[in-house]
Design a protein around this motif. Structure first.
Motif, short mmCIF file in Angstrom:
data_model
loop_
_atom_site.label_atom_id
_atom_site.label_comp_id
_atom_site.label_asym_id
_atom_site.label_seq_id
_atom_site.Cartn_x
_atom_site.Cartn_y
_atom_site.Cartn_z
N ILE A 1 6.20 -12.03 7.95
CA ILE A 1 5.03 -11.23 7.64
C ILE A 1 5.03 -10.79 6.18
CG2 ILE A 1 3.82 -9.08 8.20
CD1 ILE A 1 4.96 -9.43 11.07
N GLY A 2 6.18 -10.38 5.68
CA GLY A 2 6.30 -10.02 4.27
C GLY A 2 5.71 -8.67 3.94
N ALA A 3 6.33 -7.62 4.45
CA ALA A 3 5.84 -6.26 4.19
C ALA A 3 7.00 -5.29 4.30
CB ALA A 3 4.73 -5.88 5.16
N ALA A 4 6.88 -4.17 3.63
CA ALA A 4 7.90 -3.12 3.71
C ALA A 4 7.34 -1.96 4.51
CB ALA A 4 8.28 -2.66 2.30
N LEU A 5 8.15 -1.41 5.38
CA LEU A 5 7.75 -0.28 6.23
C LEU A 5 8.40 1.00 5.74
CD1 LEU A 5 8.04 -1.74 9.84
CD2 LEU A 5 5.98 -1.46 8.46
N ASP A 6 7.73 2.11 6.04
CA ASP A 6 8.29 3.42 5.72
C ASP A 6 7.81 4.40 6.78
OD1 ASP A 6 9.63 5.42 4.47
OD2 ASP A 6 8.52 5.36 2.60
N VAL B 1 5.29 4.86 11.86
CA VAL B 1 5.66 4.01 10.73
C VAL B 1 4.41 3.45 10.08
CG1 VAL B 1 6.80 1.83 10.13
CG2 VAL B 1 7.92 3.42 11.68
N LYS B 2 4.45 3.32 8.76
CA LYS B 2 3.31 2.78 8.02
C LYS B 2 3.76 1.63 7.12
CE LYS B 2 3.78 5.85 4.02
NZ LYS B 2 3.13 6.87 3.17
N VAL B 3 2.81 0.86 6.62
CA VAL B 3 3.09 -0.22 5.67
C VAL B 3 3.17 0.40 4.27
CG1 VAL B 3 2.26 -2.38 4.67
CG2 VAL B 3 1.91 -1.91 7.11
N ALA B 4 4.31 0.23 3.62
CA ALA B 4 4.52 0.79 2.29
C ALA B 4 4.22 -0.21 1.19
CB ALA B 4 5.94 1.31 2.14
N GLU B 5 4.40 -1.51 1.51
CA GLU B 5 4.20 -2.55 0.49
C GLU B 5 3.93 -3.88 1.16
OE1 GLU B 5 6.59 -4.62 -3.29
OE2 GLU B 5 7.52 -3.01 -2.11
N VAL B 6 3.03 -4.67 0.58
CA VAL B 6 2.77 -6.05 1.03
C VAL B 6 3.28 -6.98 -0.06
CG1 VAL B 6 1.00 -7.74 1.61
CG2 VAL B 6 0.79 -5.39 2.43
N MET B 7 4.16 -7.91 0.32
CA MET B 7 4.84 -8.75 -0.66
C MET B 7 4.34 -10.18 -0.63
SD MET B 7 8.65 -7.17 -0.01
CE MET B 7 8.41 -7.27 1.77
N GLU B 8 4.36 -10.83 -1.79
CA GLU B 8 3.91 -12.20 -1.91
C GLU B 8 4.77 -13.14 -1.07
OE1 GLU B 8 3.61 -13.46 -5.93
OE2 GLU B 8 2.29 -11.82 -6.54
N GLY B 9 4.13 -14.16 -0.53
CA GLY B 9 4.86 -15.15 0.25
C GLY B 9 4.78 -14.95 1.74
N SER C 1 2.70 -13.70 5.39
CA SER C 1 1.36 -13.87 5.96
C SER C 1 0.47 -12.66 5.72
CB SER C 1 1.45 -14.15 7.46
OG SER C 1 2.09 -13.08 8.15
N ALA C 2 1.09 -11.47 5.57
CA ALA C 2 0.28 -10.28 5.31
C ALA C 2 -0.47 -10.41 4.00
CB ALA C 2 1.17 -9.04 5.28
N ALA C 3 0.21 -10.96 2.97
CA ALA C 3 -0.42 -11.11 1.66
C ALA C 3 -1.39 -12.28 1.63
CB ALA C 3 0.65 -11.30 0.59
N LEU D 1 -3.26 -7.25 6.55
CA LEU D 1 -2.48 -6.02 6.62
C LEU D 1 -2.57 -5.31 5.27
CD1 LEU D 1 -0.75 -4.83 8.94
CD2 LEU D 1 1.27 -5.69 7.75
N LYS D 2 -2.81 -3.99 5.30
CA LYS D 2 -3.02 -3.23 4.07
C LYS D 2 -1.93 -2.16 3.91
CE LYS D 2 -7.04 -5.30 3.54
NZ LYS D 2 -7.26 -6.33 2.47
N VAL D 3 -1.64 -1.83 2.66
CA VAL D 3 -0.75 -0.71 2.38
C VAL D 3 -1.36 0.57 2.95
CG1 VAL D 3 0.26 0.73 0.57
CG2 VAL D 3 0.25 -1.76 0.32
N GLY D 4 -0.58 1.34 3.66
CA GLY D 4 -1.07 2.57 4.29
C GLY D 4 -1.40 2.41 5.76
N ASP D 5 -1.52 1.17 6.24
CA ASP D 5 -1.78 0.95 7.66
C ASP D 5 -0.65 1.55 8.49
OD1 ASP D 5 -4.09 -0.40 7.11
OD2 ASP D 5 -3.33 -2.39 7.62
#
Length: 236
Positions: free
Chosen positions: A63-68, A75-83, A85-87, A92-96
Motif C-alpha cells: 500500500i505504501g503509507a505511514a500510520l500514526d 489510527v490515521k494515515v500520516a504519509e503516503v509514499m511513492e511506489g 498503491s495508495a500513491a 488514500l489521503k493523509v489524515g484519513d
C-alpha cells in the motif's frame, strides 16, 4: 525472544507496505476537546465547514503509507509514499482515519492491532476510512423555534442562552431568575429540552455530561450550547 518478536513485526510492516511512526519517549496522548461545528471560514455568500465523510477504498499491497495514532483515538494515515498503491491510485489521503480492514472494526484499535490486521489481510484489501472534507453551504441565519417562548432567527455561533434571552423568552422561572450562575455552567437552572435539530448544536460539554446524567439525552444546558443551525427547543 524479543528479537524474534521485533523481526516478525517488521516483516508484517514491510509486507503490508506500512511504516511505524517515530515514538517520542514520555509522550502522552491527549483526549480530543469537543468543538462547536461552526464554519472555519465565511465569505459574503457562503459558510465553509470541515465535515467527516466515510468511504471504502480497495488497494493492492504494498500500500505504501505511514500510520500514526489519531488524536481522537484509533489510527490515521500520516504519509503516503511513492511506489505504493495508495500513491498511484490516489485513493488514500493523509489524515484519513482507518475504520475497518477487510470488515474488521479498527476504529478504536491500537497501532499494533491495525498493523496486524493489515498484515494478515489478503491483497487487494478493503479499507474503510473517515475523511475530513470541506463543505460549502449558502449562508443563512439559523431559525430557533422556542416552544413556550418567542421564535425567530438568531446569529450562527451564538450561545443558546443568549439567543433565548435576546428573543425576550423566559428561560428562568421563580427564584432561578436571581439564583442562576450567570451562564457559566455551575447550575442546572437553564436546562432546556431539544425537540429538533440536536445535530445543529455543539456537542455536550463536560459540565453537561456531569449535571444532566440523570436527565434524558434531549436535555441541554442553554449556557453550554452553541447554535450552528435550525433547532427547536422547549423552555421551562
Amino acid at each position: 525472544p524479543t528479537f524474534v518478536a521485533m523481526s516478525l513485526l517488521v516483516s508484517v510492516v514491510l509486507a503490508a507496505g506500512w511504516t511505524l511512526p517515530a515514538i517520542t519517549p514520555g509522550a502522552a496522548h491527549r483526549s480530543a476537546t469537543p468543538r462547536a461545528c461552526a464554519p472555519f471560514r465565511s465569505d459574503e455568500n457562503y459558510d465553509y465547514y470541515r465535515r467527516k465523510k466515510e468511504l471504502t477504498v480497495t488497494l493492492e499491497k504494498p500500500i505504501g503509507a505511514a500510520l500514526d495514532d489519531a488524536s481522537e483515538g484509533g489510527v490515521k494515515v500520516a504519509e503516503v509514499m511513492e511506489g505504493g498503491s495508495a500513491a498511484t491510485t490516489g485513493l488514500l489521503k493523509v489524515g484519513d482515519q482507518l475504520l475497518s480492514v477487510s470488515g474488521t472494526d479498527v476504529s478504536a484499535a491500537s497501532l499494533d492491532l491495525v498493523m496486524e490486521a493489515l498484515g494478515g489481510a489478503p491483497s487487494p484489501v478493503d479499507i474503510a476510512v473517515a475523511r475530513t472534507v470541506i463543505v460549502r453551504e449558502v449562508k443563512t441565519k439559523p431559525f430557533l423555534d422556542i416552544v413556550g417562548g418567542n421564535s425567530g432567527e438568531c446569529e450562527r455561533g451564538v450561545i443558546l442562552r443568549t439567543a433565548i434571552q435576546s428573543s425576550k423568552s423566559e428561560l428562568y422561572r421563580g427564584m432561578a431568575k436571581v439564583t442562576n450562575c450567570g451562564g457559566v455552567g455551575n447550575c442546572m437552572t437553564c436546562q432546556v429540552e431539544v425537540l429538533e435539530g440536536m445535530d445543529n448544536l455543539s456537542p455536550k460539554t463536560a459540565a453537561e455530561e456531569k449535571m444532566l446524567k440523570k436527565r434524558p439525552a434531549s436535555y441541554r444546558l442553554a449556557c453550554q450550547v452553541i447554535v450552528n443551525g435550525n433547532a427547536k427547543v422547549k423552555v421551562p
